[in-house]
Design a protein around this motif. Structure first.
Motif, PDB file in Angstrom:
ATOM      1  N   SER A 160       0.808  -1.221   0.000  1.00  2.00           N
ATOM      2  CA  SER A 160       0.000   0.000   0.000  1.00  2.00           C
ATOM      3  C   SER A 160       0.840   1.270   0.000  1.00  2.00           C
ATOM      4  O   SER A 160       0.374   2.325  -0.446  1.00  2.00           O
ATOM      5  N   VAL A 161       2.077   1.183   0.513  1.00  7.66           N
ATOM      6  CA  VAL A 161       2.916   2.379   0.570  1.00  7.66           C
ATOM      7  C   VAL A 161       3.922   2.434  -0.582  1.00  7.66           C
ATOM      8  O   VAL A 161       4.609   3.453  -0.735  1.00  7.66           O
ATOM      9  N   PRO A 163       3.430   2.785  -3.912  1.00 13.71           N
ATOM     10  CA  PRO A 163       3.214   3.898  -4.849  1.00 13.71           C
ATOM     11  C   PRO A 163       3.684   5.238  -4.296  1.00 13.71           C
ATOM     12  O   PRO A 163       4.316   6.025  -5.020  1.00 13.71           O
ATOM     13  N   ALA A 164       3.395   5.512  -2.997  1.00 14.41           N
ATOM     14  CA  ALA A 164       3.844   6.774  -2.405  1.00 14.41           C
ATOM     15  C   ALA A 164       5.362   6.853  -2.345  1.00 14.41           C
ATOM     16  O   ALA A 164       5.956   7.903  -2.615  1.00 14.41           O
ATOM     17  N   ALA A 165       5.998   5.716  -2.018  1.00 10.36           N
ATOM     18  CA  ALA A 165       7.462   5.693  -1.955  1.00 10.36           C
ATOM     19  C   ALA A 165       8.068   5.929  -3.333  1.00 10.36           C
ATOM     20  O   ALA A 165       9.051   6.671  -3.480  1.00 10.36           O
ATOM     21  N   PHE A 167       6.699   7.562  -5.763  1.00  9.42           N
ATOM     22  CA  PHE A 167       6.468   8.957  -6.135  1.00  9.42           C
ATOM     23  C   PHE A 167       7.502   9.879  -5.498  1.00  9.42           C
ATOM     24  O   PHE A 167       7.993  10.826  -6.124  1.00  9.42           O
ATOM     25  N   VAL A 168       7.850   9.600  -4.228  1.00  6.77           N
ATOM     26  CA  VAL A 168       8.841  10.432  -3.529  1.00  6.77           C
ATOM     27  C   VAL A 168      10.235  10.220  -4.106  1.00  6.77           C
ATOM     28  O   VAL A 168      10.998  11.175  -4.324  1.00  6.77           O
ATOM     29  N   PRO A 171       9.821  11.108  -8.788  1.00  6.60           N
ATOM     30  CA  PRO A 171       8.628  11.889  -9.161  1.00  6.60           C
ATOM     31  C   PRO A 171       8.284  11.820 -10.645  1.00  6.60           C
ATOM     32  O   PRO A 171       7.135  12.064 -11.020  1.00  6.60           O
ATOM     33  N   MET A 174       5.179   9.823 -11.886  1.00  9.74           N
ATOM     34  CA  MET A 174       3.861  10.193 -11.372  1.00  9.74           C
ATOM     35  C   MET A 174       2.717   9.731 -12.283  1.00  9.74           C
ATOM     36  O   MET A 174       1.677   9.293 -11.781  1.00  9.74           O
ATOM     37  N   VAL A 177       1.934   6.206 -11.375  1.00 11.35           N
ATOM     38  CA  VAL A 177       1.279   6.145 -10.071  1.00 11.35           C
ATOM     39  C   VAL A 177      -0.165   6.600 -10.188  1.00 11.35           C
ATOM     40  O   VAL A 177      -1.070   6.030  -9.571  1.00 11.35           O
ATOM     41  N   GLY A 181      -1.702   3.472  -9.120  1.00 13.79           N
ATOM     42  CA  GLY A 181      -1.278   3.549  -7.721  1.00 13.79           C
ATOM     43  C   GLY A 181      -2.215   2.916  -6.722  1.00 13.79           C
ATOM     44  O   GLY A 181      -1.781   2.452  -5.656  1.00 13.79           O
TER      45      GLY A 181
END
Length: 247
Positions: A160-161, A163-165, A167-168, A171, A174, A177, A181
């Protein structure tokens, strides 16, 4: 030319990619009002399980069918989740910046509570999507399943994390994602819990079939609802817990 037949592995793969992309876009749109995040994620997991099982489905129609069925309960669970998260974050901030020393045991207890909450909310929307129940029993069942499926729960939390990782850390991806995502992690989650859910569904269907046949004569066909209603789901989970490592 067989490569481009509708039943070819390539075309099936491309169809699944298109379904996951469209599912992700629908989920993003339905999350925009914020208050509807709960039913949006419930419908996401409902469709992700159907895709993982290779069931025939119409993405938009079936997505909004689940969204509508679980609208009220999804909103309530989402609001409960928000309140719990805010309280936990506030407690961690107090422990971190307060001049009062709370001691190591308090920090350990709070960390354990936070982990159990994460376990519960990892499964609460998949459970709500498939099993029709009260809000509190849905949360209770999600808690039991999260504990019993411990290794898979950890993996689902990691997925679950991701996609956020990504993106960070990168970038520039994106657009990927944005398109996948939500749906790809939900589909991967469904692959993980599918067999366990199938056991519960078979168990519930086996119990309900005789009762349904006894009362079905002379009654009109109800509107199709693929969810399973069982207040005793939590008891069934405890009766036959899966072995750790069982796939």
């Amino acid at each position: 030319m067989k490569l481009f037949n509708l039943d070819s592995p390539l075309m099936q793969f491309l169809n699944k990619v298109a379904d996951l992309m469209w599912l992700n876009v629908l989920t993003l749109i339905c999350c925009i009002p914020i208050v509807t995040v709960g039913p949006a994620l419930t419908a996401l997991h409902y469709m992700a399980l159907k895709i993982a099982r290779d069931e025939e489905c119409y993405i938009a129609r079936d997505y909004f069918k689940s969204f509508k069925l679980n609208l009220r309960q999804g909103i309530v669970i989402w609001l409960i989740e928000l309140v719990v998260i805010i309280l936990l974050v506030g407690d961690f901030l107090i422990l971190r910046f307060s001049t009062i020393s709370f001691g190591q045991p308090m920090k350990i207890v709070l960390a354990v509570v936070a982990v159990l909450v994460l376990f519960t909310f990892t499964f609460v929307y998949p459970v709500l999507a498939k099993f029709d129940n009260t809000v509190m029993r849905t949360i209770k069942n999600a808690f039991f399943i999260g504990i019993l499926q411990f290794p898979k729960t950890i993996l689902m939390m990691i997925l679950s994390v991701v996609p956020a990782a990504l993106f960070v850390l990168a970038p520039q991806i994106m657009p990927i994602v944005f398109l996948f995502g939500f749906s790809v992690p939900a589909w991967a989650d469904a692959k993980l819990y599918n067999k366990f859910f199938q056991k519960l569904e078979d168990q519930m269907n086996g119990v309900d079939q005789a009762d349904g046949e006894a009362g079905a004569e002379g009654l009109e066909e109800p509107e199709e609802d693929e969810r399973i209603f069982k207040d005793e789901l939590d008891e069934s989970i405890q009766e036959e817990p899966p072995r750790i490592g069982e796939s």
